[in-house]
Every structure is written in C-alpha cells, then in structure tokens.
Design an enzyme around this catalytic site. Structure first.
Site, mmCIF file in Angstrom:
data_model
loop_
_atom_site.group_PDB
_atom_site.id
_atom_site.type_symbol
_atom_site.label_atom_id
_atom_site.label_comp_id
_atom_site.label_asym_id
_atom_site.label_seq_id
_atom_site.Cartn_x
_atom_site.Cartn_y
_atom_site.Cartn_z
ATOM 1 N N ASP A 129 -4.182 -3.948 -8.184
ATOM 2 C CA ASP A 129 -4.244 -3.615 -6.774
ATOM 3 C C ASP A 129 -4.822 -4.785 -5.979
ATOM 4 O OD1 ASP A 129 -4.198 -1.450 -4.637
ATOM 5 O OD2 ASP A 129 -6.316 -1.995 -4.599
ATOM 6 N N GLU A 163 -0.050 -6.848 -7.094
ATOM 7 C CA GLU A 163 0.207 -6.530 -5.694
ATOM 8 C C GLU A 163 -0.263 -7.772 -4.943
ATOM 9 O OE1 GLU A 163 -0.506 -2.880 -2.578
ATOM 10 O OE2 GLU A 163 -2.240 -3.572 -3.722
#
Length: 683
Positions: free
Chosen positions: A336, A373
């Site tokens: 993330d 990401e």
C-alpha cells in the site's frame, strides 16, 4: 520459544527502563508478574532481552518502556502505557476491546487526545510452531498465468447468503474455493489482515446512527500477527493456525495467496493519537518527523509516516516479510502507498532506495511476487517509474484510460491501444515487461464495476464526512439514471459496458486483476470509499450470483479464453510485426480524432491463432472493414459484447463464421473479437 522457556527481546535505543508484563489471561487488567530488565544484564547494544524459564505457548504478555518525554527531540516515552511487541505473532484482544484513534482513510473526523483511549488494552500472545503443512510448497505461478482476485476476508463470506459455516473468516475463504476454481482465478489478493482495531472509529453513520468501523484494515498495529477477528476464537492463537489452514487449502487448489501490506504508516496516527508500540518504544527512529520533531510527516494521509529507510525499520520490515513467506507460506505482497518505501529519512524520494532494493534482492524473498501501489498522499506518482525490475505495479493509468475510452471520451483511442498492448509507453523504457503492469478497471478503492456504470457521482454520505471523502475523478457514467433502474435500455447498456471492461481486461497484455464480486455485479450503492462500512454496503450478497449469472458466465469464459490464447498474456511487448491497428475503413487510425479502432494480433507460434479485435465506444453502430484471414482459414466471431448469450462469448469451436463479407457491423458501445480458424465447427 524453546523447550526451556521463552526468549523476549525488544529494540529501544533511547529507553532508560524496560519492563516485561506477564498476565494470567487476555481479560486481565493487571499483570501477575512484572520483570524489570536492567541495562547491565538484559541489554546488548540497543536490544533489551530476557529468557523466562518455564514460560510457554499461550502466555499473555506486554511491555512498559520508560525514557525521556521530550517531543521537541522526537521522544515520546510514557511508562503508563502498556505496549505491544512489534514482533508478536499473535495478539490477544478482549472481545469488547477498543481504543479511540484514527480511521485509516479519515483522520480529520477522529476525536483527539489521550483522554479518548480506553484503559482496556490488547496484549501479545506467545504462539507455537507445530502446524502440519503437509509438504505445502510455494506454487511459483509464472506472472503470465496470473489472474488476481482482490477480496476482503470478512466481506467475502459474512453475508448470510454466502452459504458457508464459518462466515467472515479465514475458514470461510476455504469454503469458497470451489467457486474460485469454477471462476478460473489463479491468485487471491487479500486486503489487510495484519492486526488492526476495527473499533477505532468513533464517528457514526449520520443516516442510520450506527457506529462506523475500520472495515478495510489499513491501519496496522501488529505486522507479524494475523487479525484475530477473522479467526474462530475457539482457542488462544487459533487465528494463526486458521490462516495457515486457509493458505494450505488455497495452494492445494492451485491458488496463490498475496497479502496487501501497509508499511507506510501505523495505527498510532499523529501526535494526538494512541500510543500502542512504536511511539512508546522509540518514536524518533520509527517515524518521519518534521523539523521541530514534535509533529509527524504525513505522506500517508493517515497521520504519520514510517521511517522506512532507517536501517532499524528497514530490517524490521524485511524480517516481517520473511516471516510471512517462511512461516505463513504466502506467495507475494501488494504494498500500500509503496512510494513511501522509497523516501529517505528527510521524506525525499531517492533513486535506488535501500529498502526497495533489499526487498527485491533478499535471498529469502527472491521468488515472491512484489506489487507496488506506486503512489502516495505526498504527491509521488511513480506508475511506470517504480524502481526495480522485480516490482510490478498497480497500473492506475490503465484503470483511468480504459474507463475513459469506453465512456466515449474523445482522443482516448491511442492510449487505449497502448494499455491493451501492455503499456509499453510506461514500462518498456525502464527495461520492464508487460507483467510489471497489474491491469485493473476496479479495485477496493473506488466504485465497483456495477457502480462504475450506474453512478456519475460518489454517494458517500454514510461515511459521516458530508460526502467529502473518496475520489471525485471516477470516469464513470450512469447512462440516464443515477443508481438502480428497471429501464431495459439502460440496464442493457450497463451490462454491455461491464462486458466491454471485462473483455478489455482479459485481452490486454499484463496481469489482470478483478475486484471480488464484480463478476456478479456487486454494488456499494455508489459509495466509492467504503473503508468504514462493515455492513451490507461492503459485504458480498451472493444472491446476486444467480440474478446476474450472465455477467458471471461472461467473466468466467473470458478468463478461460485468455488461458487458451497465450499470445494475450506474453511477458514481452508486441513488436510492430505482431499487431496492426486500423480504423473502420481499414486504414491507419487518426489517433487524435477517431474512437472506433480495430487491431489484428498475429499468433506468436505455430498452432496459434490470429485474433482480430474491433472496438466501438461510440453511441451509434459502425461498420468495420475486416482484414483478410490467414491462408486456408476463416474468421469466427467468438466474442460480441453487444450480443445476447450464448453469442456474447462462444464456447471453443462454436464461433460464428463470416460468410465471405469483407465488413461487419459493430453495435454501439460494443466489442467484437474474431478468431482465425482453419477447420471451424459450425455452431
């Protein structure tokens, strides 16, 4: 843990005193024994340590740490706080445990100050290592064979319609394996399941009055520990065994397990947040601090930022990843806000960031899948530029460009062609391959596929933030009515657009990822930021599977079609001789002004079959001049998103042959795929 007892150790460079607290059980509020660690006998370098003889599995423990409270120097020691062990492999959480902290996606609405912290605390649990893996081994699927299914452990099966015994749990995932195999996925990407507090949000849904919860889990507080709430709680630490059981079962079914991990920030929030572990252990080392040291840099948008490239923190993250690979048998990770992992101790993005290089080159992690990401809340956007050949990326450009093309935005044909061909414009210059692009149209963060074609605007009022949260740039359309409708014309165009998105996804080079439930039109009622909705907004309603069987069958058959035609999943980019693009007249497209385009993909190997893709995002039908098929072959129409089943996607060998016509009509907002067949079997 060893036969004689348990070794406890804790890193703290600036602590002056460390105490080990032992508890009778998880509900105990006071320790039955406190062991003071002195620096002369229990400290080596910056490591505080002690071996407790006679201790063993299921022992409940915690730490207290004293040291300077000097925020202007970055120190926030507080001996009144009971702290978690950063290396704890399981937590013991009271059933009603709660602290008031920050939601992972909304800091502003959370109450501030230590007075909001609940004195009932979560503690650490000593676990064993006696699980029988039955010779389980990593699957090592090649990237080219990967079809990723992103899902939420609880949301997948907690709805009564899921039809499972163990609802909302690791064991419930196992019960859906037959469904996964029927669908054809080869990897499952699980949203965060490292320990977090689902009850940290104190805001309520203004529409229902119900308290909101941290449903997504993007606020980790114990990185080595699987979330206890997804376990059965049949015995202490069962979440560890049940997670392993889930992984083992998925591997037996040929499905890899990828974890969504959140090393960019922690659940401690900003300087007014709760003290759980890192802040009370050595705040100035674990976090990126502003110049005055009393406040936190916030590249995560969640209150703090981990100091990922400090050697101590770097080693911690590496130890954690190795643990999940070696002990928990996971196959890879999605990181993330991974751009934060490339920031130095001043918060600057650096080339060849030490942590990113170490993760990619670590001998233990050498074969695991790494997905970034490739952006963060501090303005970094590294799609196509994320450092390191081993790192694949969530291709946010793919999502946006494909959405805009099929919505009918002008001037999108050129970038649409690039995305379908593997995004060479983004990746080839840096020496990467097509599989460095994780292609997706939807993910947990944003509209579901059904909502993408049903809502023009986000509808997030239930989140309690006056609809301010969530992205405004959804590139969506409602085709005449905002939200659900029974208008047959609108229903028909929405279904066609969903098929267009799914067909594009599985015809594109790169690694396809679908959002769980999209294959049967799961809806979040227009909420594009359902991080706090632990309810039917987020849960999978499995009655939709039968209601929307048509789209499920289309997706299932598209996955199978991709598997039958390996040209589509090749790890290299198309060469000029591999693919040719044309406009409806059969000429080279004017990429700036034309929208309807076609391409011919030539088979890579003997025995392969040429493909011809015809794409019309316009609001009216158009006719395409069809290129000549290979010698002794005819074109079969095998996919037509504008047709009714079974002609929307035909079974192998049952395509519809053309009758010698040199052109074909493509309906508005639809895609047709032709397959060259030497000896077709007529339907």
């Amino acid at each position: 843990m060893h036969k004689g007892g348990v070794n406890f150790s804790l890193f703290s460079r600036h602590a002056t005193q460390v105490s080990l607290l032992l508890f009778e059980d998880v509900q105990a509020t006071k320790p039955f024994q406190v062991i003071e660690l002195d620096s002369e006998h229990h400290k080596t370098g910056d490591m505080w340590h002690i071996c407790v003889l006679g201790a063993g599995k299921n022992l409940v423990y915690a730490f207290r740490v004293d040291g300077p409270f000097a925020p202007e120097q970055g120190h926030r020691f507080d001996p009144s706080k009971i702290l978690l062990d950063p290396y704890a492999t399981a937590l013991a959480t009271p059933l009603q445990w709660n602290f008031a902290g920050f939601s992972s996606r909304s800091v502003s609405s959370a109450p501030k100050g230590p007075e909001h912290e609940n004195p009932v605390v979560v503690k650490n649990l000593v676990t064993g290592n006696s699980f029988d893996w039955e010779n389980d081994r990593p699957l090592h699927h090649p990237w080219s064979s990967l079809v990723i299914y992103e899902t939420h452990v609880r949301g997948l099966t907690v709805h009564p319609s899921a039809g499972v015994r163990s609802r909302g749990s690791y064991l419930g995932v196992i019960e859906k394996i037959p469904y996964f195999r029927q669908l054809g996925i080869t990897a499952i990407e699980l949203m965060p399941l490292q320990e977090f507090n689902p009850n940290e949000i104190t805001a309520v849904n203004p529409m229902s009055g119900e308290r909101l919860r941290n449903y997504w889990g993007y606020n980790t507080m114990a990185f080595f520990a699987p979330f206890e709430g997804y376990g059965s709680r049949l015995y202490p630490g069962c979440q560890v065994d049940e997670f392993k059981t889930m992984v083992k079962a998925l591997h037996k079914a040929g499905i890899e397990v990828l974890l969504d991990v959140v090393f960019n920030h922690t659940a401690e929030g900003d300087e007014t947040g709760p003290t759980l572990n890192f802040r009370g252990l050595d705040n100035s080392i674990y976090y990126l601090l502003e110049e005055d040291k009393s406040r936190y840099k916030n590249f995560s948008g969640c209150g703090n930022t981990m100091n990922c490239n400090h050697p101590v923190v770097r080693n911690y993250i590496l130890d954690c990843l190795r643990y999940w690979v070696v002990e928990m048998h996971v196959d890879g990770f999605r990181f993330d806000l991974a751009s934060i992992l490339g920031r130095d101790r001043n918060g600057h993005l650096v080339a060849n960031a030490p942590l990113l290089e170490q993760i990619a080159e670590d001998p233990i992690l050498r074969d695991v899948k790494l997905i970034a990401e490739a952006w963060d809340a501090g303005g970094a956007y590294l799609v196509g530029r994320f450092p390191g050949e081993r790192w694949s990326e969530w291709n946010g450009q793919y999502r946006d460009d494909v959405r805009r093309y099929w919505r009918g935005d002008m001037g999108m044909a050129g970038v649409f062609a690039s995305r379908l061909c593997g995004s060479a414009d983004l990746y080839e210059h840096s020496g990467k391959a097509t599989v460095n692009s994780i292609n997706f149209v939807t993910c947990h963060d944003g509209f579901t596929l059904n909502d993408l074609v049903s809502y023009e605007y986000k509808h997030n009022l239930a989140n309690g933030e006056d609809n301010r949260d969530g992205s405004n740039d959804n590139h969506s359309a409602n085709y005449g009515v905002e939200g659900p409708t029974e208008d047959p014309a609108i229903v028909r165009i929405r279904l066609r657009q969903m098929k267009n998105f799914m067909a594009t996804l599985f015809l594109s080079r790169g690694v396809p990822m679908i959002l769980g439930g999209d294959e049967f039109c799961r809806t979040q009622l227009g909420n594009n930021n359902a991080y706090c909705q632990d309810n039917e907004i987020s849960w999978y309603d499995w009655t939709f599977l039968e209601k929307n069987r048509e789209i499920f069958e289309f997706v299932r058959n598209m996955i199978a079609f991709r598997a039958r035609h390996p040209t589509l999943s090749s790890e290299r980019f198309y060469r000029p001789e591999d693919v040719s693009w044309f406009n409806p007249s059969g000429h080279v497209p004017d990429w700036h002004s034309e929208s309807a385009v076609g391409c011919r993909i030539y088979a890579e190997k003997d025995g392969g079959q040429d493909l011809c893709l015809l794409c019309n995002p316009l609001t009216y039908a158009t006719s395409f001049v069809i290129p000549e098929p290979p010698h002794d072959s005819v074109w079969l129409k095998v996919i037509d998103t504008g047709a009714e089943p079974p002609f929307d996607i035909c079974p192998p060998g049952q395509g519809l042959p053309f009758s010698g016509n040199s052109s074909t009509r493509i309906e508005e907002r639809s895609m047709v795929v032709l397959l060259a067949e030497r000896n077709p079997i007529r339907a």
